[in-house]
Design an enzyme around this catalytic site. Structure first.
Site, PDB file in Angstrom:
ATOM      1  N   LYS A  37      27.668  43.246  27.911  1.00 14.17           N
ATOM      2  CA  LYS A  37      27.222  42.455  29.049  1.00 14.17           C
ATOM      3  C   LYS A  37      25.748  42.765  29.332  1.00 14.17           C
ATOM      4  O   LYS A  37      25.353  43.931  29.382  1.00 14.17           O
ATOM      5  CB  LYS A  37      28.089  42.797  30.265  1.00 14.17           C
ATOM      6  N   GLU A  88      46.188  37.111  40.617  1.00  8.64           N
ATOM      7  CA  GLU A  88      46.381  36.965  42.058  1.00  8.64           C
ATOM      8  C   GLU A  88      47.846  36.889  42.458  1.00  8.64           C
ATOM      9  O   GLU A  88      48.236  37.433  43.508  1.00  8.64           O
ATOM     10  CB  GLU A  88      45.636  35.703  42.540  1.00  8.64           C
ATOM     11  N   ARG A 127      45.777  30.227  44.134  1.00 10.80           N
ATOM     12  CA  ARG A 127      46.588  30.472  42.951  1.00 10.80           C
ATOM     13  C   ARG A 127      47.894  31.218  43.278  1.00 10.80           C
ATOM     14  O   ARG A 127      48.755  31.344  42.418  1.00 10.80           O
ATOM     15  CB  ARG A 127      45.784  31.294  41.939  1.00 10.80           C
TER      16      ARG A 127
END
Length: 602
Positions: free
Chosen positions: A246, A331, A359
């Site tokens: 990253k 979630e 969600r």
């Protein structure tokens, strides 16, 4: 980085096929130019810098091996899609990234035929890929490849594994590019991360029936292309495991240990320091109060779905590391796990962006509320978030939660009422609570003139013309509306119920005295607070008309929060004008169908 005496290559890239004429040294130069562009432009506009820097060579390889848009390249989440945008003819548009009418921060069907899914919620690309591949088979379409680029963090989400089960079970010819940088926002957690970091990830995927290539150095363009070409020849599901870093090529981002460069605000690219520090945010107020309460109550446990720092839990984790649970991008699991913790005697605080709570509504309804579990949902970025685009606006949470029995909802208007709401939620033991607040600075406190039975009167008026009910962060706007109306000789009393569900019974009792009741909220009008209050007034046989100001039932284009609210008609001038029109000539008030697109109501 490109040399000054060399002609820039980026202007010659108008479509992905242009890459196939380039030599390896030219592609290396192009990678440097792309990184320079991203650092310069994203540091001005803000956006997802670290993920995009990490996939430059991977994206070059994808567009040289596969023929987009004939082949479909799907980006899970979209944080890593900036380079894809550059290579598909949009590099000159990065100056307007995430601005009104500018380039979206995520893939966008309106922008390009190379963008198939407007995907900014994680763990979904594999389901799209399965569906596209299945449809091609049913329709007799041949020769098209479907490629899903999925981060290792996204594989912590259960939906990804449901899709893998279908892909592997049916032998769908999907190329799964696993971009493994060991992080989502923060380090990837759980058993999957241990398997990917081990010596035999090939055996892990083989047990699922997936062929495997890798691991491949994601910054070695030749190695990436070789692996992708091999995968493209497989008539079945295949994983290309690519290891990336990253922020690669930008030292500040590469050395970032807390993911400050995952999603940045405008900053100085030389130092990484934000251009405008600003005042305390809603998130920081919540973070500090949770730490304070954590010292008073050992039963508090904080839960995050792979977003510990963005939701303000890092400070709590530093002080009480054993009482923070990161479940990954899952979630649904987070919510039901919270129910289990509540059943076992803990007081779980689920900190989550409002848009991501969508969600897990089934779990909120039937796993938490049905069992009267005292779970606290702290909904960050509720209402209009603006520049994150239509998928990130938290404009549905009140409508969704209003149908949940036993749910209490608080909408604090400032820092003091946010702290009070968190304490009140912890004192609730017979069901769940939700606390919603917007993105950005919390701003100055809006004091109450006095309180009465749980309702704060922000502005009393002896003349009972308009009862203006403010929801949460709309308090400042409501006070501005009241001043405009007052200057026109209209008496306005502004109140804030603070807890908006259940509706405070004092509101119907007050409403009958006024000519008009108006509500202002940054939630969709359909099923929101105004609609719920109107129903309560009807049930109580109160005939005072209710005027609801909120967000229309449509997806909102990106822009600054103030810009988006203005386009929804949520400005002081518009609201005051509409209320005056209602008072002077009720027959002139427009029908609902005429104002749905503006956010106003008849």
């Amino acid at each position: 980085m490109p040399q000054r005496n060399q002609e820039r290559l980026l202007p010659s890239v108008r479509q992905p096929s242009d890459l196939r004429r380039m030599t390896t040294p030219e592609l290396t130069r192009l990678a440097g130019e792309i990184r320079t562009l991203l650092i310069e432009q994203v540091s001005r506009t803000g956006g997802h810098l670290g993920p995009s820097l990490g996939v430059v060579e991977l994206t070059l390889g994808l567009h040289r091996v596969f023929d987009s848009p004939a082949d479909r390249i799907l980006w899970d989440t979209g944080h890593q899609a900036y380079v894809h945008k550059v290579l598909t003819g949009r590099w000159q548009d990065f100056g307007g990234l995430r601005t009104r009418d500018g380039l979206s921060g995520y893939p966008s069907q309106e922008e390009s035929p190379h963008d198939f899914i407007e995907n900014s919620h994680a763990s979904t690309a594999l389901s799209y890929a399965y569906g596209m591949s299945k449809a091609d088979s049913l329709r007799g379409v041949t020769g098209r490849r479907v490629v899903a680029v999925v981060g290792d963090g996204s594989l912590t989400g259960g939906m990804a594994w449901e899709a893998l089960n279908s892909i592997a079970g049916e032998g769908r010819p999907v190329v799964i590019v696993l971009n493994d940088n060991g992080r989502s926002y923060s380090p990837t957690i759980g058993g999957l991360a241990r398997h990917l970091a081990g010596n035999e990830p090939d055996k892990f995927f083989a047990t699922l029936g997936l062929q495997y290539f890798g691991p491949v150095d994601g910054h070695d363009l030749d190695a990436v292309q070789d692996a992708l070409r091999s995968a493209a020849e497989i008539d079945g599901p295949v994983v290309v495991h690519v290891l990336t870093r990253k922020g690669y090529g930008y030292e500040l981002a590469e050395n970032d240990q807390v993911d400050r460069f995952h999603a940045i605000k405008p900053m100085n690219p030389e130092t990484g320091v934000p251009v405008k520090a600003g005042g305390p945010s809603w998130t920081s107020v919540f973070a500090d109060e949770l730490v304070r309460l954590g010292g008073l109550r050992e039963d508090i446990v904080a839960i995050t779905a792979a977003m510990q720092d963005p939701t303000g839990l890092s400070r709590f984790a530093e002080r009480y590391p054993a009482r923070v649970v990161d479940v990954g991008i899952a979630e649904q699991h987070a919510v039901t796990a919270a129910a289990g913790m509540a059943m076992a005697g803990m007081r779980p605080v689920v900190a989550i962006y409002s848009t991501f709570l969508n969600r897990a509504i089934d779990q909120v309804l039937l796993d938490v509320a049905l069992h009267s579990c005292p779970v606290i949902f702290v909904l960050d970025r509720a209402g209009v978030t603006g520049d994150d685009g239509p998928s990130h606006n938290g404009m549905w949470d009140m409508s969704l939660l209003n149908v949940v029995p036993k749910m209490r909802i608080a909408a604090p208007r400032d820092a003091a009422t946010l702290r009070s709401a968190l304490r009140g939620a912890l004192d609730t033991v017979d069901g769940p609570s939700a606390i919603r607040f917007p993105k950005g600075e919390v701003g100055a406190e809006v004091p109450a003139a006095f309180g009465c039975a749980g309702i704060d009167v922000l502005r009393p008026d002896p003349v009972d013309d308009v009862l203006l009910v403010s929801v949460g962060a709309m308090a400042k706007l409501c006070m501005e509306v009241a001043e405009l109306l007052h200057s026109d000789g209209v008496g306005v009393t502004v109140v804030d119920p603070r807890w908006i569900k259940p509706v405070n019974p004092l509101l119907p009792a007050m409403a009958h005295r006024f000519k008009v009741v108006a509500t202002v909220e940054d939630n969709v009008r359909v099923g929101g607070f105004g609609a719920m209050l109107g129903q309560q007034l009807q049930d109580a046989c109160v005939t005072t008309p209710v005027v609801n100001f909120g967000i229309p039932q449509q997806f909102l284009a990106q822009g600054k929060r103030a810009e988006v609210l203005a386009e929804c008609g949520l400005t002081a001038d518009v609201i005051a004008t509409e209320i005056v029109g209602r008072l002077l000539d009720p027959a002139s008030w427009p029908a609902v169908a005429d104002v749905e697109t503006s956010g106003l109501v008849g």
